[in-house]
Scaffold this motif. Sequence first.
Motif, PDB file in Angstrom:
ATOM      1  N   ILE A   1       0.851  -1.190   0.000  1.00 25.84           N
ATOM      2  CA  ILE A   1       0.000   0.000   0.000  1.00 25.84           C
ATOM      3  C   ILE A   1       0.884   1.236   0.000  1.00 25.84           C
ATOM      4  CG2 ILE A   1      -1.790   1.267   1.251  1.00 25.84           C
ATOM      5  CD1 ILE A   1      -2.540  -1.481   2.526  1.00 25.84           C
ATOM      6  N   GLU A   2       0.634   2.123  -0.917  1.00 23.43           N
ATOM      7  CA  GLU A   2       1.407   3.359  -1.007  1.00 23.43           C
ATOM      8  C   GLU A   2       1.318   4.119   0.316  1.00 23.43           C
ATOM      9  OE1 GLU A   2       1.222   7.476  -3.552  1.00 23.43           O
ATOM     10  OE2 GLU A   2       0.665   5.608  -4.560  1.00 23.43           O
ATOM     11  N   GLY A   3       2.478   4.462   0.866  1.00 21.25           N
ATOM     12  CA  GLY A   3       2.544   5.225   2.107  1.00 21.25           C
ATOM     13  C   GLY A   3       2.464   4.406   3.375  1.00 21.25           C
ATOM     14  N   VAL A   4       2.336   3.084   3.258  1.00 22.31           N
ATOM     15  CA  VAL A   4       2.229   2.221   4.444  1.00 22.31           C
ATOM     16  C   VAL A   4       3.412   1.271   4.478  1.00 22.31           C
ATOM     17  CG1 VAL A   4       0.882   0.442   5.622  1.00 22.31           C
ATOM     18  CG2 VAL A   4      -0.289   2.311   4.450  1.00 22.31           C
ATOM     19  N   GLU A   5       4.151   1.324   5.559  1.00 24.52           N
ATOM     20  CA  GLU A   5       5.237   0.380   5.827  1.00 24.52           C
ATOM     21  C   GLU A   5       4.979  -0.212   7.196  1.00 24.52           C
ATOM     22  OE1 GLU A   5       7.746  -0.761   4.030  1.00 24.52           O
ATOM     23  OE2 GLU A   5       7.137   0.457   2.321  1.00 24.52           O
ATOM     24  N   PRO A   6       5.120  -1.480   7.392  1.00 27.08           N
ATOM     25  CA  PRO A   6       5.523  -2.528   6.472  1.00 27.08           C
ATOM     26  C   PRO A   6       4.365  -2.946   5.569  1.00 27.08           C
ATOM     27  CG  PRO A   6       5.078  -3.482   8.603  1.00 27.08           C
ATOM     28  CD  PRO A   6       4.895  -1.989   8.747  1.00 27.08           C
ATOM     29  N   ILE A   7       4.593  -3.957   4.749  1.00 25.15           N
ATOM     30  CA  ILE A   7       3.574  -4.493   3.853  1.00 25.15           C
ATOM     31  C   ILE A   7       2.447  -5.108   4.676  1.00 25.15           C
ATOM     32  CG2 ILE A   7       3.146  -6.388   2.212  1.00 25.15           C
ATOM     33  CD1 ILE A   7       5.856  -5.826   0.993  1.00 25.15           C
TER      34      ILE A   7
ATOM     35  N   ILE B   1      -5.052  -0.762  12.546  1.00 23.88           N
ATOM     36  CA  ILE B   1      -5.135   0.636  12.141  1.00 23.88           C
ATOM     37  C   ILE B   1      -6.027   1.402  13.106  1.00 23.88           C
ATOM     38  CG2 ILE B   1      -7.038   0.191  10.529  1.00 23.88           C
ATOM     39  CD1 ILE B   1      -5.520   2.326   8.706  1.00 23.88           C
ATOM     40  N   LYS B   2      -5.616   2.623  13.377  1.00 25.07           N
ATOM     41  CA  LYS B   2      -6.390   3.516  14.229  1.00 25.07           C
ATOM     42  C   LYS B   2      -6.655   4.767  13.419  1.00 25.07           C
ATOM     43  CE  LYS B   2      -6.175   5.774  18.734  1.00 25.07           C
ATOM     44  NZ  LYS B   2      -5.308   5.946  19.916  1.00 25.07           N
ATOM     45  N   GLY B   3      -7.891   4.914  12.958  1.00 26.95           N
ATOM     46  CA  GLY B   3      -8.262   6.060  12.148  1.00 26.95           C
ATOM     47  C   GLY B   3      -8.339   7.330  12.973  1.00 26.95           C
ATOM     48  N   LYS B   4      -8.304   8.463  12.290  1.00 31.31           N
ATOM     49  CA  LYS B   4      -8.396   9.757  12.959  1.00 31.31           C
ATOM     50  C   LYS B   4      -9.679   9.817  13.781  1.00 31.31           C
ATOM     51  CE  LYS B   4      -8.306  14.691  12.139  1.00 31.31           C
ATOM     52  NZ  LYS B   4      -8.263  15.761  11.150  1.00 31.31           N
ATOM     53  N   GLY B   5      -9.541  10.145  15.049  1.00 36.50           N
ATOM     54  CA  GLY B   5     -10.684  10.260  15.938  1.00 36.50           C
ATOM     55  C   GLY B   5     -11.148   8.952  16.559  1.00 36.50           C
ATOM     56  N   CYS B   6     -10.548   7.832  16.189  1.00 37.59           N
ATOM     57  CA  CYS B   6     -10.939   6.530  16.761  1.00 37.59           C
ATOM     58  C   CYS B   6     -10.298   6.342  18.133  1.00 37.59           C
ATOM     59  CB  CYS B   6     -10.533   5.391  15.839  1.00 37.59           C
ATOM     60  SG  CYS B   6     -11.441   5.348  14.300  1.00 37.59           S
ATOM     61  N   ALA B   7     -10.983   5.634  18.996  1.00 34.73           N
ATOM     62  CA  ALA B   7     -10.483   5.419  20.350  1.00 34.73           C
ATOM     63  C   ALA B   7      -9.445   4.308  20.428  1.00 34.73           C
ATOM     64  CB  ALA B   7     -11.648   5.104  21.277  1.00 34.73           C
TER      65      ALA B   7
ATOM     66  N   VAL C   1      -8.932  -6.791   4.118  1.00 33.40           N
ATOM     67  CA  VAL C   1      -8.384  -5.617   3.430  1.00 33.40           C
ATOM     68  C   VAL C   1      -9.371  -4.454   3.472  1.00 33.40           C
ATOM     69  CG1 VAL C   1      -7.548  -4.708   1.223  1.00 33.40           C
ATOM     70  CG2 VAL C   1      -6.859  -6.996   1.970  1.00 33.40           C
ATOM     71  N   ARG C   2     -10.642  -4.728   3.246  1.00 36.39           N
ATOM     72  CA  ARG C   2     -11.654  -3.651   3.312  1.00 36.39           C
ATOM     73  C   ARG C   2     -11.739  -3.057   4.710  1.00 36.39           C
ATOM     74  NH1 ARG C   2     -15.986  -6.457  -0.580  1.00 36.39           N
ATOM     75  NH2 ARG C   2     -15.159  -5.629  -2.514  1.00 36.39           N
ATOM     76  N   GLY C   3     -11.597  -3.902   5.723  1.00 31.36           N
ATOM     77  CA  GLY C   3     -11.599  -3.409   7.099  1.00 31.36           C
ATOM     78  C   GLY C   3     -10.448  -2.452   7.349  1.00 31.36           C
TER      79      GLY C   3
ATOM     80  N   TYR D   1      -8.412   3.761   6.976  1.00 33.66           N
ATOM     81  CA  TYR D   1      -7.152   4.303   6.465  1.00 33.66           C
ATOM     82  C   TYR D   1      -7.311   5.715   5.921  1.00 33.66           C
ATOM     83  CZ  TYR D   1      -2.860   4.935   3.894  1.00 33.66           C
ATOM     84  OH  TYR D   1      -1.689   5.436   3.438  1.00 33.66           O
ATOM     85  N   SER D   2      -6.376   6.560   6.311  1.00 28.98           N
ATOM     86  CA  SER D   2      -6.234   7.912   5.775  1.00 28.98           C
ATOM     87  C   SER D   2      -4.801   8.342   6.063  1.00 28.98           C
ATOM     88  CB  SER D   2      -7.220   8.882   6.432  1.00 28.98           C
ATOM     89  OG  SER D   2      -6.854   9.112   7.785  1.00 28.98           O
ATOM     90  N   ASP D   3      -4.420   9.504   5.576  1.00 29.60           N
ATOM     91  CA  ASP D   3      -3.070  10.007   5.837  1.00 29.60           C
ATOM     92  C   ASP D   3      -2.826  10.233   7.328  1.00 29.60           C
ATOM     93  OD1 ASP D   3      -2.476   9.942   3.140  1.00 29.60           O
ATOM     94  OD2 ASP D   3      -2.929  12.057   2.823  1.00 29.60           O
ATOM     95  N   GLU D   4      -3.897  10.468   8.091  1.00 31.21           N
ATOM     96  CA  GLU D   4      -3.769  10.723   9.531  1.00 31.21           C
ATOM     97  C   GLU D   4      -3.834   9.448  10.373  1.00 31.21           C
ATOM     98  OE1 GLU D   4      -6.413  12.280   7.775  1.00 31.21           O
ATOM     99  OE2 GLU D   4      -5.199  14.006   7.248  1.00 31.21           O
ATOM    100  N   ALA D   5      -4.117   8.331   9.750  1.00 33.44           N
ATOM    101  CA  ALA D   5      -4.275   7.079  10.499  1.00 33.44           C
ATOM    102  C   ALA D   5      -2.937   6.606  11.053  1.00 33.44           C
ATOM    103  CB  ALA D   5      -4.872   5.997   9.601  1.00 33.44           C
ATOM    104  N   GLU D   6      -3.020   5.903  12.173  1.00 33.22           N
ATOM    105  CA  GLU D   6      -1.847   5.298  12.792  1.00 33.22           C
ATOM    106  C   GLU D   6      -1.890   3.800  12.538  1.00 33.22           C
ATOM    107  OE1 GLU D   6       0.059   4.923  17.277  1.00 33.22           O
ATOM    108  OE2 GLU D   6      -1.579   6.337  16.915  1.00 33.22           O
ATOM    109  N   VAL D   7      -0.784   3.234  12.071  1.00 27.60           N
ATOM    110  CA  VAL D   7      -0.701   1.808  11.749  1.00 27.60           C
ATOM    111  C   VAL D   7       0.363   1.174  12.634  1.00 27.60           C
ATOM    112  CG1 VAL D   7      -0.160   0.134   9.934  1.00 27.60           C
ATOM    113  CG2 VAL D   7      -1.373   2.251   9.350  1.00 27.60           C
ATOM    114  N   ARG D   8       0.050  -0.004  13.162  1.00 28.54           N
ATOM    115  CA  ARG D   8       1.049  -0.729  13.958  1.00 28.54           C
ATOM    116  C   ARG D   8       0.986  -2.214  13.650  1.00 28.54           C
ATOM    117  NH1 ARG D   8      -1.475  -0.507  20.110  1.00 28.54           N
ATOM    118  NH2 ARG D   8      -3.088  -2.089  19.749  1.00 28.54           N
TER     119      ARG D   8
END
Length: 94
Positions: A22-28, A49-55, A75-77, A82-89
């Motif tokens: 996914i473009e902008g997401v590391e790792p795969i 993933i933790k979207g903007k404003g999610c607890a 993947v849909r979940g 997902y957005s530019d502001e989302a946090e991924v771990r």
Amino acid sequence: MSLSDKRIREIREIVGVYEVSIEGVEPILKVKIEKHEGMGFMGVANLEIKGKGCASFYRSLQICDTKEKAFEDSVRGFFAFYSDEAEVRKVKDW
């Protein structure tokens, strides 16, 4: 498969692993497809993933009828939050 040891809680067969770049997401993003005996298939992502404003962080763990639906659900979940502001771990012990 039928094993009869009372210590066995559940048996899952890993039927596939998909990698989604996914473009902008590391790792795969990796999705492991598990077949749960007598229930169906579950797509288990290696990323939460933790979207903007999610607890809290999210990843889908829904049982589906087919391995393809389980992959799509996972993947849909991910993209639902997902957005530019989302946090991924990464998920520990994926």
